[in-house]
Design a protein around this motif. Structure first.
Motif, PDB file in Angstrom:
ATOM      1  N   VAL A 174       0.830  -1.204   0.000  1.00  8.74           N
ATOM      2  CA  VAL A 174       0.000   0.000   0.000  1.00  8.74           C
ATOM      3  C   VAL A 174       0.867   1.258   0.000  1.00  8.74           C
ATOM      4  O   VAL A 174       0.588   2.246  -0.680  1.00  8.74           O
ATOM      5  CB  VAL A 174      -0.942  -0.003   1.224  1.00  8.74           C
ATOM      6  CG1 VAL A 174      -1.619   1.356   1.392  1.00  8.74           C
ATOM      7  CG2 VAL A 174      -1.990  -1.097   1.085  1.00  8.74           C
ATOM      8  N   LEU A 175       1.974   1.227   0.750  1.00 13.49           N
ATOM      9  CA  LEU A 175       2.847   2.397   0.865  1.00 13.49           C
ATOM     10  C   LEU A 175       3.890   2.479  -0.241  1.00 13.49           C
ATOM     11  O   LEU A 175       4.520   3.527  -0.422  1.00 13.49           O
ATOM     12  CB  LEU A 175       3.564   2.380   2.224  1.00 13.49           C
ATOM     13  CG  LEU A 175       2.723   2.729   3.438  1.00 13.49           C
ATOM     14  CD1 LEU A 175       3.502   2.452   4.722  1.00 13.49           C
ATOM     15  CD2 LEU A 175       2.303   4.205   3.398  1.00 13.49           C
ATOM     16  N   SER A 181      10.176  -0.032  11.084  1.00 14.97           N
ATOM     17  CA  SER A 181       9.335   1.010  11.688  1.00 14.97           C
ATOM     18  C   SER A 181       8.806   0.580  13.045  1.00 14.97           C
ATOM     19  O   SER A 181       8.610   1.406  13.946  1.00 14.97           O
ATOM     20  CB  SER A 181       8.165   1.350  10.754  1.00 14.97           C
ATOM     21  OG  SER A 181       8.639   1.936   9.563  1.00 14.97           O
ATOM     22  N   PHE A 182       8.604  -0.727  13.204  1.00 16.82           N
ATOM     23  CA  PHE A 182       8.125  -1.243  14.483  1.00 16.82           C
ATOM     24  C   PHE A 182       9.253  -1.689  15.398  1.00 16.82           C
ATOM     25  O   PHE A 182       9.230  -1.432  16.598  1.00 16.82           O
ATOM     26  CB  PHE A 182       7.159  -2.416  14.246  1.00 16.82           C
ATOM     27  CG  PHE A 182       5.827  -2.016  13.703  1.00 16.82           C
ATOM     28  CD1 PHE A 182       4.857  -1.487  14.529  1.00 16.82           C
ATOM     29  CD2 PHE A 182       5.548  -2.159  12.350  1.00 16.82           C
ATOM     30  CE1 PHE A 182       3.626  -1.108  14.034  1.00 16.82           C
ATOM     31  CE2 PHE A 182       4.317  -1.784  11.834  1.00 16.82           C
ATOM     32  CZ  PHE A 182       3.349  -1.259  12.679  1.00 16.82           C
ATOM     33  N   ARG A 198       8.097   6.328   9.504  1.00 22.30           N
ATOM     34  CA  ARG A 198       7.536   5.506  10.571  1.00 22.30           C
ATOM     35  C   ARG A 198       6.085   5.893  10.846  1.00 22.30           C
ATOM     36  O   ARG A 198       5.229   5.028  11.049  1.00 22.30           O
ATOM     37  CB  ARG A 198       8.360   5.653  11.846  1.00 22.30           C
ATOM     38  CG  ARG A 198       7.867   4.803  13.005  1.00 22.30           C
ATOM     39  CD  ARG A 198       8.852   4.809  14.166  1.00 22.30           C
ATOM     40  NE  ARG A 198       8.415   3.913  15.221  1.00 22.30           N
ATOM     41  CZ  ARG A 198       7.695   4.294  16.275  1.00 22.30           C
ATOM     42  NH1 ARG A 198       7.347   5.570  16.417  1.00 22.30           N
ATOM     43  NH2 ARG A 198       7.323   3.422  17.193  1.00 22.30           N
ATOM     44  N   GLN A 199       5.797   7.205  10.835  1.00 20.25           N
ATOM     45  CA  GLN A 199       4.432   7.655  11.091  1.00 20.25           C
ATOM     46  C   GLN A 199       3.477   7.156  10.014  1.00 20.25           C
ATOM     47  O   GLN A 199       2.358   6.706  10.301  1.00 20.25           O
ATOM     48  CB  GLN A 199       4.393   9.187  11.156  1.00 20.25           C
ATOM     49  CG  GLN A 199       3.054   9.757  11.606  1.00 20.25           C
ATOM     50  CD  GLN A 199       2.660   9.302  13.005  1.00 20.25           C
ATOM     51  OE1 GLN A 199       3.506   9.161  13.877  1.00 20.25           O
ATOM     52  NE2 GLN A 199       1.369   9.060  13.215  1.00 20.25           N
ATOM     53  N   ALA A 212      -0.776   0.830   8.876  1.00 17.42           N
ATOM     54  CA  ALA A 212      -0.984  -0.430   9.586  1.00 17.42           C
ATOM     55  C   ALA A 212      -2.262  -0.375  10.419  1.00 17.42           C
ATOM     56  O   ALA A 212      -3.021  -1.346  10.488  1.00 17.42           O
ATOM     57  CB  ALA A 212       0.220  -0.731  10.468  1.00 17.42           C
ATOM     58  N   THR A 213      -2.502   0.762  11.052  1.00 15.57           N
ATOM     59  CA  THR A 213      -3.704   0.931  11.875  1.00 15.57           C
ATOM     60  C   THR A 213      -4.960   0.849  11.021  1.00 15.57           C
ATOM     61  O   THR A 213      -5.949   0.185  11.396  1.00 15.57           O
ATOM     62  CB  THR A 213      -3.654   2.269  12.618  1.00 15.57           C
ATOM     63  OG1 THR A 213      -2.487   2.314  13.451  1.00 15.57           O
ATOM     64  CG2 THR A 213      -4.893   2.467  13.475  1.00 15.57           C
TER      65      THR A 213
END
Length: 336
Positions: A16-17, A27-28, A39-40, A46-47
């Protein structure tokens, strides 16, 4: 066709990104390897997709859980809360999560520590110090990094961050003596094996002995008497043994505020008739008239330094210090 709940994968977030799966993973797990903006975006995407990283496989490969535990006897007082908040913020910057265990008694210490080590946390921060010999032995044998906090002394189990509770209490009493008070008593709690509380009592006695005063005027309340009530009852007991009392040092700000309430009921102006000194610099200290003079304990700094000690150990940095000393300070307001 929309995927069933729980089947979203790292590759879906990456697609998606338009980034690599490694970027999503970092990022995690290793946020220092990606920019804050990236990361944001990863976290937001992801959320939205409902993706939650599976940490178990990564933990097996790396040998780390990326989880730190904190054991605290209380979350009621702002000093411990400030320490825990600063600890969590410092660890989060490096991709670590924080879990908390509330351990109010010495008997619970070993049980809680064994449970945390069994869950393979990467380290433990103690709000205070380990009191049980079995708990200390468990830490040594397991090899789990542990940071004990607040009061510093030479026989810490592993690492430590804090200050001298003895010196802080002595400085508080010296300040009252310099303000012209001579008949000073102390209100505290029965310390049992709590070294932090013992050192505050010793600090009071050191300062009084230095000034040629009576260091025996100490009223220790039972821990079952909570909050302001203990301070109110404590000041009445001090007056019984020392009717000419002109100053009181309290082991906590809560005790001091209780003593201030009782002084008002007695018609004793503070500080005109009675000077009152607290310890902790809780939020109420700045709000209660005429302002409570107190010792500001460096909870935030202790949290930051505890995180730094653990992160340095986990990164296997050479030559790191095992003890970090932070500064307390006396806050002069209207009660002395």
């Amino acid at each position: 066709m929309k995927k069933a709940k729980g089947t979203i994968r790292m590759s879906d977030v990456a697609r998606v990104l338009g980034v690599s799966p490694m970027t999503v993973s970092n990022s995690f797990r290793n946020p220092h390897l990606v920019t804050d903006a990236t990361r944001q975006k990863v976290i937001e995407t992801a959320t939205k997709l409902g993706y939650v990283p599976n940490t178990i496989a990564g933990n097996l490969v790396s040998g780390q859980s990326k989880v730190i535990a904190v054991m605290t006897p209380s979350i009621r007082h702002s000093s411990f809360a400030d320490m825990i908040d600063a600890l969590e913020q410092s660890l989060a910057k490096e991709g670590y999560s924080l879990i908390m265990s509330l351990v109010e008694t010495r008997e619970r210490e070993v049980e809680a520590l064994r449970a945390l080590i069994g869950r393979r946390v990467d380290g433990v921060v103690i709000a205070g110090e380990l009191q049980d010999a079995t708990a200390r032995e468990l830490v040594v044998k397991s090899g789990t990094p542990v940071v004990e906090t607040w009061h510093l002394h030479e026989n810490m189990t592993d690492m430590s961050a804090g200050f001298s509770e003895h010196d802080a209490a002595a400085d508080a009493v010296r300040f009252m003596i310099e303000a012209g008070r001579r008949r000073i008593g102390m209100i505290g709690y029965h310390p049992s094996t709590n070294r932090r509380l013992i050192e505050r009592i010793n600090g009071f006695r050191t300062a009084m002995n230095e000034a040629g005063g009576n260091s025996a005027n100490v009223v220790l309340m039972d821990a079952s008497i909570n909050g302001y009530e203990a301070g109110a009852k404590g000041i009445l007991q001090l007056i019984d043994v020392l009717p000419e009392i002109d100053g009181v040092f309290c082991m906590t700000d809560i005790l001091a505020v209780g003593a201030m309430f009782e002084s008002t009921r007695l018609g004793w102006p503070v500080p005109g008739r009675l000077a009152i000194m607290g310890y902790g610099d809780y939020d109420i200290a700045a709000q209660i008239p005429p302002g409570l003079t107190t010792i500001h304990t460096p909870g935030v700094e202790i949290g930051v330094e505890s995180a730094s000690l653990l992160l340095d150990r986990l990164a296997q940095k050479p030559g790191i210090a095992h003890q970090r000393r932070v500064a307390y300070r006396l806050v002069s307001r209207g009660s002395v």
